[in-house]
Write a protein that holds these residues in place. Sequence first.
Motif, short mmCIF file in Angstrom:
data_model
loop_
_atom_site.label_atom_id
_atom_site.label_comp_id
_atom_site.label_asym_id
_atom_site.label_seq_id
_atom_site.Cartn_x
_atom_site.Cartn_y
_atom_site.Cartn_z
N ARG A 40 1.12 -0.85 0.04
CA ARG A 40 -0.51 0.18 -0.02
C ARG A 40 0.68 1.48 -0.17
O ARG A 40 0.13 2.27 -0.52
N ARG A 41 1.79 1.10 0.91
CA ARG A 41 2.88 2.07 0.96
C ARG A 41 3.32 2.56 -0.55
O ARG A 41 4.09 3.59 -0.83
N LEU A 42 3.87 1.67 -0.85
CA LEU A 42 4.71 1.53 -1.84
C LEU A 42 3.94 2.22 -3.26
O LEU A 42 3.97 2.67 -4.04
N ALA A 43 2.34 1.56 -3.57
CA ALA A 43 0.86 2.64 -4.54
C ALA A 43 1.39 3.90 -4.02
O ALA A 43 1.26 4.43 -5.16
N LEU A 44 1.35 3.85 -2.77
CA LEU A 44 1.21 5.60 -2.33
C LEU A 44 2.18 6.67 -3.27
O LEU A 44 2.00 7.29 -3.72
N LEU A 45 3.35 6.37 -3.06
CA LEU A 45 4.56 6.68 -2.99
C LEU A 45 4.99 6.73 -4.58
O LEU A 45 5.60 7.55 -5.29
N ASP A 46 4.33 5.67 -5.59
CA ASP A 46 4.20 5.41 -6.82
C ASP A 46 3.41 6.89 -7.82
O ASP A 46 3.33 7.42 -8.45
N PHE A 47 2.61 6.68 -7.38
CA PHE A 47 1.25 7.91 -6.96
C PHE A 47 1.75 9.04 -7.44
O PHE A 47 1.14 10.00 -8.07
N ALA A 48 2.52 9.26 -5.72
CA ALA A 48 3.09 10.29 -5.40
C ALA A 48 4.05 10.49 -6.44
O ALA A 48 3.89 12.32 -6.75
N ARG A 49 4.84 10.06 -6.75
CA ARG A 49 5.22 10.52 -8.11
C ARG A 49 4.90 11.29 -9.10
O ARG A 49 5.69 12.21 -9.47
N THR A 50 4.31 10.03 -9.84
CA THR A 50 3.41 10.50 -11.05
C THR A 50 3.17 12.09 -10.47
O THR A 50 3.25 13.23 -11.43
N LEU A 51 2.05 12.45 -9.36
CA LEU A 51 1.68 13.34 -9.46
C LEU A 51 3.18 15.15 -9.10
O LEU A 51 2.11 15.76 -9.96
N ALA B 38 -1.18 2.52 -9.27
CA ALA B 38 -0.90 2.06 -8.28
C ALA B 38 -2.12 1.35 -7.81
O ALA B 38 -1.57 0.78 -6.63
N TRP B 39 -3.03 1.60 -8.08
CA TRP B 39 -4.67 0.93 -7.59
C TRP B 39 -3.75 -1.25 -7.35
O TRP B 39 -4.13 -2.00 -6.71
N ARG B 40 -3.79 -0.98 -8.52
CA ARG B 40 -3.19 -3.51 -9.10
C ARG B 40 -1.62 -3.19 -8.37
O ARG B 40 -1.65 -4.09 -8.01
N LEU B 41 -0.98 -2.02 -7.77
CA LEU B 41 -0.10 -2.48 -7.48
C LEU B 41 -0.07 -2.29 -5.79
O LEU B 41 0.50 -3.40 -5.18
N ALA B 42 -1.09 -1.87 -5.47
CA ALA B 42 -1.79 -2.61 -3.93
C ALA B 42 -2.16 -3.83 -4.02
O ALA B 42 -2.09 -3.85 -2.49
N ARG B 43 -2.87 -4.00 -4.47
CA ARG B 43 -3.49 -5.15 -4.82
C ARG B 43 -2.74 -6.74 -5.39
O ARG B 43 -2.95 -7.64 -5.47
N ARG B 44 -0.94 -6.19 -5.43
CA ARG B 44 0.28 -7.32 -5.93
C ARG B 44 -0.23 -8.16 -5.08
O ARG B 44 -0.23 -8.14 -4.12
#
Length: 798
Positions: free
Chosen positions: A706-717, A779-785
């Motif tokens: 979940r944290r990795l997905a949030l970091l990925d999402f934040a990176r894109t933004l 990001a959602w797919r990564l969080a549910r990986r």
Amino acid sequence: MTTGLSALLSHWLRHKVQLAMLLIGLALATGLWSGVQAINAEARAAYDQAAGLLGQDQLDRIEAQAGAAVAQATYVRLRRDGWLVSPLVEGQLRGSGLRIVGIDPLTLPREAAVADTTTAISAGLAGFIAGKHGFAHPDTIARLTREDLLPGLSLDASETLPPSTVLVDIGLAQQFLGLDGMVTAMILAPGPRPALDLPEGLALRPAQTDASLARLTDSFHLNLTAFGFLAFAVGIFIVHSAIGLAFEQRRPVFRTLRALGLPARALIGLLAAELLVLSLVAGAIGVVLGYGVAAALLPDVAATLSGLYGAAVPGSLTIRAEWWLAGLAIAMLGTLVAAAQSLWQVWHMPVLAPAQPRAWALASAASRRWQTAVGLGLLAGAGAVLGMGAGLWAGFGGLAGLLMGSALLLPSVLATLVWLAGRRSKGAVTQWFWADTDQQLPGLSLALMALMLALAANIGVGTMVGSFRATFTGWLDQRLASELYLTTASKAQADQITRWLEPKVDAILPIVFVETPLRGQNGEVFGIVDHATYRDNWPLLEAGDDVWQQIAAGRGVLVNEQLARRSGLGLGDPVDLPGGPLPVVGIYSDYGNPAPQAIVGMTSFATRFPDAVPLRFALRLPPARVEALVQELKTTFDMPDNAVVDQAGIKAFSLRVFERTFAVTAALNVLTLAVATLAMFASLVTLANLRLPQLAPVWAMGLTMRRLALLDFARTLLLAAITAVGALPLGLALAWVLLAVINVEAFGWRLPMQLFPADWLKLLLMAFAASAFAALVPAWRLARRPSSDLLRIFANER
């Protein structure tokens, strides 16, 4: 070879989403480009059709020197003197946008006959001469039937007639246009001509072998082509990104094929063949999409060309082979250009190097260095072209260099900012975040470049349109100072109504003009009376001393900015007019009009153009009495609604034309931003699987998915926000070039640049939202990986 091709194609079977992104990106790019080309092809076909109507591209004509109508008795005299002339009546039907063309079928030269009407006219000659039958384009017939503009007239379809043109007998045309006993021109048939001079006031006009209307609208079509190419370039970024990532994913396949003995030349050939097949498939889809885009935008383009240039273009689309083939060709060319860098890397790297991630990363770093050098070179070239070049192509060349140079510099700027942020970070997770961001930049840079170009185009065009709208609105307030505008049908009606109006209004200002050459260009000369309406409101850019007294006394001429710029005129320079030259005493703004124009005093005008009759008038009266006078005019003289228009009505109409003028560019801007969003989404989806080897060790050390997905999402933004901020100055530079260079070269006037921070904020928020949308699914797919996917990483050789 067959085994190698099968191995390469198997990649797309395992990565269907990536294949879909590649095809969609190329199809969208081709669709936007071919759509614009379809619109341009349709318009140019209409220009050619209009240029050839009644043989005006082959046959000379005899017309009045002042551009006025000619008495029918003059035509009879010329026939008796041996001139092989045929009378012609043509003009705009008031308030309808229709061009009425009247001919005499008995004297019309064979070269001037409209191809698909000759047989029908011969078969029904009595009905045609009696004014019961006519001809029009099918689109025009559908419109006339719907709006009931010409009741009682039976129209047959003619594909060779331009849109909005109705061909009838000359007698009926005279009735429609209020030209009883007059003709507007005489077509001169081939053959011997009498050794006699033409009567005074008449001139022989040679056949118009040049496409003057096409030249007049060249700037508009070049503008459309530039937007189409920009949209194509943004779409190609998707293709380039998808191809580059696919090549990176297939590093082990390349290594294995080369190790098994497949020559580099054969490998490159197989990759090129694979890409060409994909480009043909996507190109065919794109051309079909382009047809839909063109069909949707063509009505607005037709309205723009009609409103700005008086050019009639059909509102329906015809399938033409040239833009279909051009769409397929540019799809293939764009694919090869997008793949060139990746193919070059495969060709020049050692046999086993492609399987080594570090080797590929070093190749990407080297590409970034030459990319930066090319970007700086393009910016320098753009500055040189804009500073020293001249002409429309120089303006667009400088604009292209500015956009592409800035886009190529973006990855280096982002890499520098990421490096600085990494240097200042303290915690282990923060340092890893910036290091990981630097590693993802090669895969995301193309999508970010596409986003920056799309945003810059939106900001630049939005600033141009906003500046034009604000300036145009203020200019209308100056030019449309009178409370009412009246149009009469004939000189007799004009005299009757003006006598009736004299005690009811404060002033009656005639609006009269003739078409005549001005400095070698087809232009218009207006006559105005000496009145405070003009002295207090006319928008002068430059003026000499006592300008209005000079105009009233017939000692000077006003010229519009277009004529002054194109002819290099300044105050005091002479302008040749019938009856003798006059010096320029003032230059006025004339936005929205590409044609040259001049104004002289009414006394001087009447002397120089005695045949010109004023049929339109501006009326000055207290605003409170406007509504009552309008009703009284319509009741007393049975005038149609469009014959009496108040100031607000003309402004509203002008602004509607303005909005439709820029509807196409606004639509292309939205489509370009949508394509850029798709590029971001395609890159993020493709990178998701490639990143697992970098994420697995971090996950194993305790960071949750979940944290990795949030970091990925934040990176894109974060990257999108930096890109959007960088797009702002680029967009403003684009707006300046459009306003100060291209607009001046294309139309002959320069608009003041105005800033609209609220629009920028809205656009930046839209870009932020689009980037968030693109990043949300990955990001959602990564969080549910599942954890098993990450554990499996450690079991594979990397």
